[in-house]
Design a protein around this motif. Structure first.
Motif, PDB file in Angstrom:
ATOM      1  N   MET A  46      13.517 -14.036 -12.283  1.00 22.76           N
ATOM      2  CA  MET A  46      12.274 -13.987 -13.304  1.00 22.76           C
ATOM      3  C   MET A  46      11.899 -14.453 -12.388  1.00 22.76           C
ATOM      4  O   MET A  46      10.273 -13.941 -13.291  1.00 22.76           O
ATOM      5  N   TRP A  47      11.582 -15.049 -11.807  1.00 29.63           N
ATOM      6  CA  TRP A  47      10.911 -15.041 -10.633  1.00 29.63           C
ATOM      7  C   TRP A  47       9.727 -13.752 -10.094  1.00 29.63           C
ATOM      8  O   TRP A  47       8.742 -13.479 -10.238  1.00 29.63           O
ATOM      9  N   ASP A  48      10.684 -12.649 -10.167  1.00 31.24           N
ATOM     10  CA  ASP A  48      10.765 -12.105  -9.636  1.00 31.24           C
ATOM     11  C   ASP A  48       9.606 -10.796 -10.908  1.00 31.24           C
ATOM     12  O   ASP A  48       9.023 -10.201 -10.242  1.00 31.24           O
ATOM     13  N   VAL A  49      10.360 -10.890 -11.993  1.00 29.80           N
ATOM     14  CA  VAL A  49       9.760  -9.941 -12.722  1.00 29.80           C
ATOM     15  C   VAL A  49       8.262 -11.073 -13.561  1.00 29.80           C
ATOM     16  O   VAL A  49       7.503  -9.817 -13.603  1.00 29.80           O
ATOM     17  N   VAL A  50       8.571 -12.153 -13.122  1.00 30.47           N
ATOM     18  CA  VAL A  50       6.558 -12.605 -13.834  1.00 30.47           C
ATOM     19  C   VAL A  50       5.880 -12.633 -12.699  1.00 30.47           C
ATOM     20  O   VAL A  50       4.115 -12.175 -12.850  1.00 30.47           O
ATOM     21  N   LEU A  51       6.461 -12.380 -11.501  1.00 29.15           N
ATOM     22  CA  LEU A  51       4.933 -12.300 -10.355  1.00 29.15           C
ATOM     23  C   LEU A  51       4.880 -10.751  -9.982  1.00 29.15           C
ATOM     24  O   LEU A  51       3.839 -10.279  -9.252  1.00 29.15           O
ATOM     25  N   SER A  52       5.814  -9.686 -10.403  1.00 26.82           N
ATOM     26  CA  SER A  52       5.682  -8.783 -10.943  1.00 26.82           C
ATOM     27  C   SER A  52       4.268  -7.979 -11.616  1.00 26.82           C
ATOM     28  O   SER A  52       4.198  -6.694 -11.620  1.00 26.82           O
ATOM     29  N   LEU A  53       4.854  -8.705 -12.717  1.00 22.17           N
ATOM     30  CA  LEU A  53       4.034  -8.345 -13.788  1.00 22.17           C
ATOM     31  C   LEU A  53       2.407  -8.680 -13.815  1.00 22.17           C
ATOM     32  O   LEU A  53       1.416  -7.945 -13.867  1.00 22.17           O
TER      33      LEU A  53
END
Length: 328
Positions: A23-30
């Motif tokens: 989820m950190w990958d999802v949020v930070l990539s967004l």
């Protein structure tokens, strides 16, 4: 500036996540798609992801997720519940299990200066149908913006993990913490790092978990709510051109699939570190017998070595396996 009061006891409780976090990958990539930070490193990725989102009909989905994850000082903590959970089911289920009261509180803060969309208002009510739609949107976005770059991400994480492990062996916990400079600086009984605004994080005897993230740039990130378990997500050292290199390796991987077969290639990719037969089976959804057979074939070819550790057998890629996987 972020300031973390950090004494000797806190050093003894320091934790380093074993993996990145879904989820950190999802949020930070967004957030990276909404800014131009680290342009030399991430602009080719931005261009490619935007094209793929359009091709897959996911522009509206991405925009809806960006509304929840703005490139701003605050985004909801419920979107990043993990401290190094790479498993998508575990990560997404944790988000969908957020209590309705917390959803309302964090979304109210997110939209305190602007009216929320209809979707955000529905999400704040905490209905299972709306939460399931959020989970599906996260998975679809991840499949386009993160999953295709898994090899590059895993390589960067493995490199960081190797450096941290060697530092701990050579210099202990003090050396580990010093190794995060210049991003993290320890002085006068506290740690400091760049941050978009002044912030203090009180540990109060709780362990601090350091989580590496491929999509974290410029400065580390922490959770907004002080009562949540302390976590500090930090950047990795990435060089411009990583995407071109990953694409070249993807061509090599296609050839390797034809040589070894898809499953054995995946086993070989997994074994950058020692993994048990049970671990291989769990990671790749294989039966233990099938995982054992694939490991045996790779071992006979000299691509994998196996050794006993306690009550289990661990497998790890050899230098020949590295060379073959890297197309050398």
């Amino acid at each position: 500036m972020l300031r973390i009061e950090f004494g000797t006891d806190d050093l003894n409780r320091l934790r380093v996540a074993a993996a990145g976090d879904y989820m950190w990958d999802v949020v930070l990539s967004l957030q990276l798609l909404q800014n131009r930070h680290a342009a030399l490193v991430f602009d080719p990725w931005r261009k490619q992801v935007r094209e793929r989102l359009a091709e897959e009909g996911l522009i509206r989905t991405a925009r809806a997720l960006m509304e929840l994850c703005p490139c701003a000082p605050f985004f909801p903590d419920f979107l990043t519940p993990g401290h190094g959970s790479a498993d998508p089911d575990t990560a997404v289920d944790a988000v969908l299990s957020t209590p309705a009261r917390r959803l309302r509180r964090e979304l109210a803060r997110l939209f305190e200066d602007r009216p929320p969309s209809a979707g955000a208002r529905l999400l704040a009510e905490g209905g299972s149908e709306t939460l399931n739609r959020l989970g599906a949107a996260v998975r679809r976005y991840h499949a386009v913006a993160v999953a295709p770059y898994r090899t590059a991400i895993d390589r960067a994480l493995a490199s960081d993990r190797s450096v941290r492990s060697e530092t701990v062996l050579a210099a202990g916990a003090e050396g580990l913490l010093a190794g995060y400079q210049p991003e993290l600086v320890r002085k006068d009984g506290r740690m400091e790092c760049g941050y978009p605004f002044d912030r203090s994080l009180e540990l109060d005897g709780r362990p601090l978990t350091l989580v590496p993230s491929f999509f974290c740039v410029r400065w580390p990130v922490t959770l907004a709510a002080p009562e949540l378990p302390p976590v500090l997500v930090h950047p990795l050292s990435l060089a411009p051109g990583w995407l071109s290199e990953a694409e070249r390796e993807s061509g090599s991987a296609d050839r390797l699939h034809r040589l070894l077969g898809v499953t054995r290639t995946r086993v070989l990719e997994l074994l950058w570190r020692p993994v048990s037969t049970t671990g291989v089976a769990a990671a790749l959804a294989l039966s233990p017998a099938s995982a054992s057979r694939h490991a045996a074939v790779l071992r006979e070819a000299g691509l994998v070595s196996s050794f006993r550790h306690g009550h289990c057998v661990l497998h790890r890629r050899t230098s020949l396996g590295d060379a073959l996987l890297n197309g050398l």
